[in-house]
Structure formats: structure tokens, C-alpha cells
Design a protein around this motif. Structure first.
Motif, mmCIF file in Angstrom:
data_model
loop_
_atom_site.group_PDB
_atom_site.id
_atom_site.type_symbol
_atom_site.label_atom_id
_atom_site.label_comp_id
_atom_site.label_asym_id
_atom_site.label_seq_id
_atom_site.Cartn_x
_atom_site.Cartn_y
_atom_site.Cartn_z
ATOM 1 N N LEU A 52 -7.424 9.397 1.459
ATOM 2 C CA LEU A 52 -7.034 10.642 2.108
ATOM 3 C C LEU A 52 -5.532 10.685 2.369
ATOM 4 O O LEU A 52 -5.010 9.891 3.162
ATOM 5 C CB LEU A 52 -7.805 10.779 3.434
ATOM 6 N N ASP A 53 -4.851 11.620 1.716
ATOM 7 C CA ASP A 53 -3.415 11.788 1.941
ATOM 8 C C ASP A 53 -3.188 12.394 3.321
ATOM 9 O O ASP A 53 -3.983 13.212 3.809
ATOM 10 C CB ASP A 53 -2.836 12.699 0.860
ATOM 11 N N LEU A 54 -2.089 11.998 3.951
ATOM 12 C CA LEU A 54 -1.798 12.492 5.298
ATOM 13 C C LEU A 54 -1.319 13.936 5.293
ATOM 14 O O LEU A 54 -1.749 14.759 6.106
ATOM 15 C CB LEU A 54 -0.742 11.592 5.954
ATOM 16 N N MET A 55 -0.439 14.270 4.361
ATOM 17 C CA MET A 55 0.153 15.609 4.321
ATOM 18 C C MET A 55 -0.461 16.396 3.173
ATOM 19 O O MET A 55 -0.224 16.100 2.005
ATOM 20 C CB MET A 55 1.676 15.505 4.164
ATOM 21 N N LEU A 56 -1.256 17.393 3.522
ATOM 22 C CA LEU A 56 -1.994 18.180 2.542
ATOM 23 C C LEU A 56 -1.807 19.671 2.804
ATOM 24 O O LEU A 56 -1.596 20.078 3.949
ATOM 25 C CB LEU A 56 -3.494 17.869 2.617
ATOM 26 N N PRO A 57 -1.907 20.488 1.760
ATOM 27 C CA PRO A 57 -1.930 21.932 2.005
ATOM 28 C C PRO A 57 -3.247 22.334 2.651
ATOM 29 O O PRO A 57 -4.287 21.745 2.376
ATOM 30 C CB PRO A 57 -1.818 22.517 0.587
ATOM 31 N N GLY A 58 -3.189 23.288 3.552
ATOM 32 C CA GLY A 58 -4.416 23.796 4.177
ATOM 33 C C GLY A 58 -4.774 23.122 5.470
ATOM 34 O O GLY A 58 -5.059 23.769 6.471
ATOM 35 N N ARG A 59 -4.741 21.766 5.476
ATOM 36 C CA ARG A 59 -5.139 21.042 6.681
ATOM 37 C C ARG A 59 -4.594 19.622 6.654
ATOM 38 O O ARG A 59 -4.598 18.967 5.620
ATOM 39 C CB ARG A 59 -6.671 21.008 6.788
ATOM 40 N N ASP A 60 -4.139 19.145 7.799
ATOM 41 C CA ASP A 60 -3.549 17.821 7.928
ATOM 42 C C ASP A 60 -4.609 16.726 7.788
ATOM 43 O O ASP A 60 -5.739 16.866 8.246
ATOM 44 C CB ASP A 60 -2.885 17.713 9.302
#
Length: 222
Positions: A52-60
Motif C-alpha cells: 500500500l503506497d502512502l500517497m495516492l489519488p483519491g484517498r491517503d
């Protein structure tokens, strides 16, 4: 197959690279880019592990991790380019089992995935004084109440409960929980213990099972 891994990463090249390496290592992989898609997908598909990446579009990623922990103990490895200690600690407090800082090598990721799955695999069941620990299902039940532990919390409780009355230092607990010998701070263990105690307190509000031994460490005792 070694299990299914959900890759949540919005950088297409990196996502593709992780997919290739994990697939070559025998894992079934699935990929998502938008944070809003993750929780519904996990509820429906139940993967064996999530990158799981920390910085994502849509939701953190931290928000996603926290919500997943409300209904699942699936192992989660956070990937992040934000290396501040508070971010690392917060990610673990919210239930992540491990983290990897970018930039990283795909081989390192594969090794971490295998290590986390080894830690969360097995079939030992411990039963003592109203506590049941089912390692195969990563399920801890105390006084007929499911404690809903993360994989790391389960390992901590399992290790302490298997050796009641024995005192373990933070370093000994870190060596047990992180056998790949990476460096983590004492605060990491303290954070896991604090959260574990809160969950235990729901089932036994008038009794403390994990005791602090000042200047030494922790022990399990009823």
C-alpha cells in the motif's frame, strides 16, 4: 502459487515492475491506482497481503490502512517516499505490518513480502485462561470476544502468552517480531503494546494481561 498480493501504487512503471517481480516469484498479483477503490476491493477479494503506497489519488494510504484494520487482519506493507519518523510510526500504529522507503529495489520488496507472510503463517493454537490464539487464522479471542488484532499485535501477544511470567526486553520482542534484523525504534514496540492493551481492555476492563516491568520490558500474566 505463494498467495495473492494487491499492489496499490499510482506510479504505473513502479506498479508494473512490482507486478513482474512478484509474479516471477510465484505470487498472484492485482493492481489498483486510486485510493478510493482499495477498501471495496479488499472486502470483496480478501488478498493474502497488500502493498500500500502512502500517497495516492483519491484517498491517503494511512486512512485506507486504518479502515482495513477495522474489518481485516490482512498483512499490510506500506511503501512511502515520506521518511519522517512520525509517518513511519503512525503507519505502524494504524496497523501496518511493515514499511519500505522509496526508492527501493523490487527484490527487496519481494523479500519483505515473503518475510511478512512467513511471520503471519502457521497453525499453532494457544489456549489459556480464557484466551485462545489461532495462528492459522490470526485470530485472538479473549472471554469470548474477538480482539481483532493486526498481524504484528497477534505475534506480540502470541509470543508473550506462550511464555507467561517471563520478562522480555524491547529488543527481544523486536528480534521476534522483525526477524529480518532491520532497525526499528523502541517506540515502535511501545506503540504496538499500547494498542494491544487497549484492545485487551475491551474484553477485560478490570484486568491487565500485559505488564510493564520498569527499566526491563514486558511480560504476560493473568
Amino acid at each position: 502459487m505463494n498467495g495473492s498480493v494487491l499492489i496499490v501504487e499510482d506510479e504505473e512503471k513502479l506498479s508494473s515492475l512490482l507486478h513482474d517481480y512478484l509474479s516471477q516469484s510465484g505470487f498472484e498479483t492485482h493492481r489498483l491506482r486510486n485510493g478510493l477503490d482499495v477498501v471495496p476491493w479488499v472486502r470483496e477479494r480478501n488478498p493474502d497481503l497488500i502493498l500500500l503506497d502512502l500517497m495516492l489519488p483519491g484517498r491517503d494510504g494511512l486512512e485506507i490502512c486504518k479502515e482495513i484494520r477495522s474489518f481485516s487482519s490482512v498483512p499490510i506493507i506500506m511503501t512511502t517516499a515520506r521518511v519522517e519518523e512520525i509517518d513511519r510510526l503512525l503507519g505502524l500504529e494504524l496497523g501496518a505490518d511493515d514499511y519500505i522507503c522509496k526508492p527501493f529495489s523490487p527484490r527487496e520488496v519481494v523479500a519483505r513480502v515473503k518475510a511478512v507472510l512467513r511471520r503471519t503463517d502457521g497453525g499453532t493454537t494457544i489456549k489459556a485462561s480464557g484466551l485462545t490464539l489461532d495462528e492459522l487464522r490470526l485470530r485472538a479471542v479473549l472471554n469470548d470476544r474477538d480482539l481483532e488484532l493486526t498481524a504484528v499485535e497477534f505475534k506480540l501477544l502470541q509470543f508473550l502468552a506462550a511464555n507467561p511470567g517471563r520478562i522480555y526486553s524491547r529488543q527481544q520482542l523486536m528480534d521476534r517480531i522483525y526477524p529480518d534484523e532491520r532497525i526499528v525504534s523502541d517506540r515502535t514496540i511501545d506503540s504496538h503494546i499500547k494498542k494491544l492493551r487497549r484492545k485487551i481492555a475491551v474484553a477485560t476492563p478490570d484486568e491487565e494481561l500485559i505488564h510493564s516491568v520498569y527499566g526491563v520490558g514486558y511480560k504476560f500474566e493473568r
